[in-house]
Structures are given as C-alpha cells and as structure tokens.
Write a protein that holds these residues in place. Sequence first.
Motif, PDB file in Angstrom:
ATOM      1  N   ASP A  35      40.218  44.291  40.565  1.00 18.70           N
ATOM      2  CA  ASP A  35      41.410  44.659  41.322  1.00 18.70           C
ATOM      3  C   ASP A  35      41.064  45.203  42.705  1.00 18.70           C
ATOM      4  N   ASP A  69      41.582  39.393  42.189  1.00 22.93           N
ATOM      5  CA  ASP A  69      42.733  39.604  41.310  1.00 22.93           C
ATOM      6  C   ASP A  69      43.970  38.965  41.954  1.00 22.93           C
ATOM      7  N   GLY A  83      46.915  39.473  41.553  1.00 26.00           N
ATOM      8  CA  GLY A  83      47.954  40.464  41.831  1.00 26.00           C
ATOM      9  C   GLY A  83      47.862  41.073  43.212  1.00 26.00           C
ATOM     10  N   ASN A  84      46.783  40.808  43.920  1.00 24.40           N
ATOM     11  CA  ASN A  84      46.590  41.369  45.261  1.00 24.40           C
ATOM     12  C   ASN A  84      46.987  40.394  46.367  1.00 24.40           C
ATOM     13  N   ARG A  85      47.723  39.363  45.999  1.00 23.98           N
ATOM     14  CA  ARG A  85      48.091  38.340  46.985  1.00 23.98           C
ATOM     15  C   ARG A  85      48.907  38.933  48.140  1.00 23.98           C
ATOM     16  N   GLU A  86      49.846  39.793  47.837  1.00 21.57           N
ATOM     17  CA  GLU A  86      50.730  40.322  48.878  1.00 21.57           C
ATOM     18  C   GLU A  86      49.953  41.113  49.922  1.00 21.57           C
TER      19      GLU A  86
END
Length: 311
Positions: free
Chosen positions: A122, A156, A158-161
């Motif tokens: 992450d 991760d 989920g860290n695209r933004e």
Amino acid sequence: MGDLRMAVIGIGATGAVLAAALLNRDPETMLVARPGLRDKIRENGITISGELNYHVPVRNVFQQISELKERDPDIIFISTKTFHLPEVVNALKGVFRPGIKIVSAHNGLGAEDVIAAVFGADAAFRMSLNFGVSVKRPGEVTASFFNRPNHLGALDPGNREIGMKLAGLFTTSGLDTEFVDDIKFHVWKKMIMKCTMASICAVTDRTIKDALEFAPTREIADACFREALAVAKAKGYDLGDDYLTHAMAYLEKVGIHKDSMCVDIANRTRTEIDFLGGKVVEYGKETGIPTPHYSTMANLVRAIEDKYLRR
C-alpha cells in the motif's frame, strides 16, 4: 496538491529534476541532501537546463532523513543510487506512519519491491523516468533528452487516485508524467534497454551508439536482449515481437551519450549493477531461464568495480 506534504531524498541528477518540478508547484517541498550539497542548494537553489528548464529556490533542505519526522511528509520520493536503498529504507522506519506513500525513482529492477517488503504494498509506488540528465555542478543539472512521458504507478490498485494526482502535478509542472495501472510493465520495457547496455558500455567504455554499431558488442547486446526478454516473459511481462524495433529506435535518440555506469567506473565509485544486469540474472535463476551473457557482463562489471574499490 497543496494538501500533500512532499519530500525528495537524494538530490543527484535525477532527484534534482524531481525536486525542481515539485518545488515549482510547492515551495515547501522538503529535500534531503548530503551536507556539502545541502548548503549549496540552500544558497543557490536548483537549476535545470537543456531539454528541461527550472530555476527554483529551496527553503527546506535537510542533512538527515530522520529530520523529516517532525515535518510529517505524506509523499516521499527516493532518488538515490540503488545501492543506498537498504540504508534509506532503514532510516525511513523512524519516519514512516500508516498512510505515507514512498515512490521509488531508481534505475534498475525491483526497487519498489524492496520498499513494499518493509512498508507494505500500500505504501509503494514506482516511477519509470524517460529523461537523461547529468550534474554540471552542485545544484545544477543538464537534461540532454526527455522522451515524454514518464510513467508512475502504484503496487496497490487502491492508490490509483493519489497516483493520478501526482502524475497531474508533475505534468502541470512541465515534467509530463502518465499514471499507469501496471507500472512493472513499463519498468521492464525501459530497463531491459538500461540493463543490457549499461554493462556493455561500462566494460568497453563506449557510448550506446558505438556499442550498437560495433559488430562484436552488438552481438553481445543482441544476445543479452534475447535473454532479458525471455526473463521478462517468464515473470509475466511479454513485451511483444516488435519490442526490439522500438527499443532500437529509442536508443538511437540517446545513443551518443555514455551510460551512467561508465561515469561510475570512470569516477571509481560503486555501480548499480546489482539492480541492473545482476537483477536479470537473479530473476533468471528464479524462473529457470538461462542468462549466460548477462551473467558474464554483470560479473565483468563487478570485477572491475572490486579492483578499484579494494584499493
């Protein structure tokens, strides 16, 4: 991006460019530099000339990574030589908190995995940089080429933004950067060229262009390319049948320059062979892919390096 506190560790040629782009947007960006360089850039700022142009003052520059703890950064870029990565990661243990993102801006393969192994996937990001730079004098860097864009990605999904925000920040600062979902693909795509040509150029003291035009070294390069492509495919990254055509076109643009490993050997300093050719050999052993040419070239670099370092 004013809500994010950013820091850059390692203000060599690459780190100076990243720092200048960030400082161009946020003057409070924090830098960590060695003592002599720290004083120079504190006094004179950072200047990038050539294919990239920046001249920015520096407000917050520190000598020790531990000094970042009180400033509580959200994003930390590491742009040191890869052989310094273990000690940098160890020092960051005293700074890290959940939520901090650490971006590897290194040469070579696998640097982001070193970060993820300590701080978790992450926390780990990676940049693949497509510019060539060299230090003119402390705090002054010349950019000889920039094949836009750079690539940035997160381990991760989920860290695209936040990755998109960081890429946008660099782009609006003049350092065109694209966020990609599979950063390792782009790292392999770039680093097969770097891993192949670095050791050949370093051992023979030739420019990339000279090494590719001289039949004996071109033969070695072709064999190394085949080995690296096979290793990449075994690791899950099939770069396609036309990769070498595109790779050679790319190298023709930068080929009149010597690889940075040539400079390391000329200056009798440590090389990054372990994360370059050495990493291809390591991955080859993991996947059962023979890499005799890569192994030979990596070991020749190590032999040259060992001779002068022991002196």
